[in-house]
Design an enzyme around this catalytic site. Structure first.
Site, PDB file in Angstrom:
ATOM      1  N   ARG A  74     101.679  35.833  -4.493  1.00 45.23           N
ATOM      2  CA  ARG A  74     103.097  35.811  -4.164  1.00 45.23           C
ATOM      3  C   ARG A  74     103.787  34.760  -5.031  1.00 45.23           C
ATOM      4  O   ARG A  74     103.193  33.736  -5.367  1.00 45.23           O
ATOM      5  CB  ARG A  74     103.303  35.497  -2.683  1.00 45.23           C
ATOM      6  CG  ARG A  74     102.715  36.546  -1.746  1.00 45.23           C
ATOM      7  CD  ARG A  74     102.955  36.169  -0.285  1.00 45.23           C
ATOM      8  NE  ARG A  74     102.417  37.179   0.627  1.00 45.23           N
ATOM      9  CZ  ARG A  74     101.186  37.160   1.135  1.00 45.23           C
ATOM     10  NH1 ARG A  74     100.364  36.168   0.815  1.00 45.23           N
ATOM     11  NH2 ARG A  74     100.771  38.103   1.956  1.00 45.23           N
ATOM     12  N   LYS A  94     101.545  32.479   3.118  1.00 48.48           N
ATOM     13  CA  LYS A  94     102.503  33.108   4.021  1.00 48.48           C
ATOM     14  C   LYS A  94     101.935  33.273   5.419  1.00 48.48           C
ATOM     15  O   LYS A  94     102.628  33.047   6.420  1.00 48.48           O
ATOM     16  CB  LYS A  94     102.915  34.485   3.456  1.00 48.48           C
ATOM     17  CG  LYS A  94     103.894  35.248   4.334  1.00 48.48           C
ATOM     18  CD  LYS A  94     104.250  36.579   3.699  1.00 48.48           C
ATOM     19  CE  LYS A  94     105.216  37.362   4.587  1.00 48.48           C
ATOM     20  NZ  LYS A  94     105.571  38.669   3.986  1.00 48.48           N
ATOM     21  N   HIS A 130     107.723  39.602  -7.292  1.00 47.06           N
ATOM     22  CA  HIS A 130     106.825  40.078  -6.242  1.00 47.06           C
ATOM     23  C   HIS A 130     106.203  41.419  -6.616  1.00 47.06           C
ATOM     24  O   HIS A 130     105.191  41.832  -6.057  1.00 47.06           O
ATOM     25  CB  HIS A 130     107.616  40.216  -4.938  1.00 47.06           C
ATOM     26  CG  HIS A 130     106.789  40.057  -3.702  1.00 47.06           C
ATOM     27  ND1 HIS A 130     105.940  41.027  -3.239  1.00 47.06           N
ATOM     28  CD2 HIS A 130     106.682  39.040  -2.829  1.00 47.06           C
ATOM     29  CE1 HIS A 130     105.356  40.632  -2.120  1.00 47.06           C
ATOM     30  NE2 HIS A 130     105.775  39.423  -1.863  1.00 47.06           N
ATOM     31  N   ARG A 169     102.418  42.349  -7.347  1.00 48.89           N
ATOM     32  CA  ARG A 169     101.497  42.663  -6.252  1.00 48.89           C
ATOM     33  C   ARG A 169     101.444  44.175  -6.011  1.00 48.89           C
ATOM     34  O   ARG A 169     100.369  44.755  -5.861  1.00 48.89           O
ATOM     35  CB  ARG A 169     101.931  41.933  -4.976  1.00 48.89           C
ATOM     36  CG  ARG A 169     101.773  40.426  -5.091  1.00 48.89           C
ATOM     37  CD  ARG A 169     102.398  39.688  -3.926  1.00 48.89           C
ATOM     38  NE  ARG A 169     101.851  40.056  -2.630  1.00 48.89           N
ATOM     39  CZ  ARG A 169     100.689  39.636  -2.151  1.00 48.89           C
ATOM     40  NH1 ARG A 169      99.920  38.845  -2.895  1.00 48.89           N
ATOM     41  NH2 ARG A 169     100.284  39.994  -0.948  1.00 48.89           N
ATOM     42  N   HIS A 193      96.433  40.107   2.747  1.00 50.27           N
ATOM     43  CA  HIS A 193      97.051  40.788   3.880  1.00 50.27           C
ATOM     44  C   HIS A 193      96.171  40.541   5.101  1.00 50.27           C
ATOM     45  O   HIS A 193      94.982  40.863   5.097  1.00 50.27           O
ATOM     46  CB  HIS A 193      97.180  42.286   3.620  1.00 50.27           C
ATOM     47  CG  HIS A 193      98.236  42.608   2.616  1.00 50.27           C
ATOM     48  ND1 HIS A 193      98.313  43.828   1.985  1.00 50.27           N
ATOM     49  CD2 HIS A 193      99.257  41.858   2.121  1.00 50.27           C
ATOM     50  CE1 HIS A 193      99.341  43.824   1.153  1.00 50.27           C
ATOM     51  NE2 HIS A 193      99.922  42.650   1.218  1.00 50.27           N
ATOM     52  N   TYR A 249      88.604  33.525   9.786  1.00 52.79           N
ATOM     53  CA  TYR A 249      87.292  33.140   9.264  1.00 52.79           C
ATOM     54  C   TYR A 249      86.790  34.028   8.128  1.00 52.79           C
ATOM     55  O   TYR A 249      85.716  33.776   7.592  1.00 52.79           O
ATOM     56  CB  TYR A 249      86.262  33.154  10.395  1.00 52.79           C
ATOM     57  CG  TYR A 249      86.567  32.139  11.471  1.00 52.79           C
ATOM     58  CD1 TYR A 249      86.195  30.802  11.315  1.00 52.79           C
ATOM     59  CD2 TYR A 249      87.237  32.511  12.622  1.00 52.79           C
ATOM     60  CE1 TYR A 249      86.491  29.862  12.290  1.00 52.79           C
ATOM     61  CE2 TYR A 249      87.535  31.573  13.611  1.00 52.79           C
ATOM     62  CZ  TYR A 249      87.159  30.253  13.435  1.00 52.79           C
ATOM     63  OH  TYR A 249      87.451  29.326  14.393  1.00 52.79           O
TER      64      TYR A 249
END
Length: 293
Positions: A127, A154, A233, A236, A259, A269
């Protein structure tokens, strides 16, 4: 974060509190809550009304859990407001168009740091905010990876970016332009650089300042691409589209795009999930871009 906190307080103070701010939270019904939200909607502020609704919903859910309210009137507003329009970041995804973009990038005549940030964005598809806030301490040249801490992401999750040969070369060249005045480079020593990899041109006189949030977008405009054609952007979307078409596993792509899945506990994790596959994919992606030059 302080920035997000200020945004929430600003929306409440300007748009919600003037109408219902002094009322007992238990006494506010759906029609009263709908009034300020529709006023925002009437101004054409679609993103703001969505955010304001979410904030009110969060307040009520906390109030119920804490015993300050019995029910959430935000739930009764379903269908009372216009649905949010999903905005897609403009991007080139056709190989011929991508090749044209890369040729334009090769001819970029701006500063070396901005040029490096453009290519870095293409190779890593991070990003824009993650690119400009990248620090030298986030990079490990022994393990050949970038580890971006949660506070810079983000979704507030640690993110790993395997380094392709091309990205290592970009970082090596960029290092020279980030050396502090009077310092010399020592092999493996990055303590003599400015804080940010892609620093602002003002950093020389104002300390450690990241590149402006509009710098990469402005560079793309200088290449001749309008806002409806390509954005910072958009790298991406470009990578996601092509990698899926090339047959890379969707889970590997999604993890590299950072994502976050619905299971937030598991997501906290699994930042290293599919890492061997991601290393192969990131090198293959960089090699594919180079094949188009």
């Amino acid at each position: 974060t302080p920035k997000y906190s200020a945004k929430v307080i600003s929306i409440l103070s300007r748009l919600i509190f003037p109408t219902v701010g002094l009322r007992d939270i238990r006494a506010i019904g759906a029609p009263e809550l709908l009034e300020p939200l529709r006023a925002i909607e009437a101004q054409g502020l679609n993103d703001t009304v969505k955010t304001a609704r979410q904030i009110c919903d969060q307040i009520y859910r906390y109030a119920i859990a804490s015993g300050y309210a019995d029910r959430n009137p935000v739930a009764d507003l379903q269908g009372a407001l216009a649905p949010a329009v999903v905005k897609h970041h403009a991007s080139v995804t056709n190989p011929v168009q991508i090749a044209d973009l890369l040729r334009a990038m090769r001819g970029f005549e701006g500063s070396a740091v901005v040029r490096a940030a453009l290519w870095f964005s293409a190779y890593t598809f991070l990003r824009p905010g993650e690119v400009r806030h990248l620090e030298w301490v986030d990079i490990n040249f022994q393990t050949l990876e970038i580890r971006i801490p949660p506070e810079k992401m983000k979704k507030r999750r640690l993110h790993i970016v395997p380094l392709s040969r091309q990205v290592v070369e970009i970082l090596d060249k960029t290092f020279q332009s980030t050396l502090l005045a009077g310092e010399q480079r020592n092999q493996g020593d990055y303590s003599t650089t400015r804080k940010y990899v892609f620093h602002s041109i003002r950093a020389a006189v104002r300390g450690d300042i990241p590149m402006s949030e509009n710098t990469i977008t402005a560079a793309i405009r200088r290449l001749g691409y309008g806002g409806d054609e390509m954005t910072a952007h958009g790298f991406r979307s470009m990578a996601s589209t092509v990698l899926n078409e090339q047959g890379w596993p969707p889970d590997v792509i999604e993890r590299q795009l950072a994502h976050v899945e619905g299971n937030s506990v598991r997501a906290a994790y699994n930042y290293a999930e599919y890492l061997p596959e991601r290393r192969k994919m990131m090198q293959a992606w960089a090699d594919w871009l180079d094949s188009l030059k």
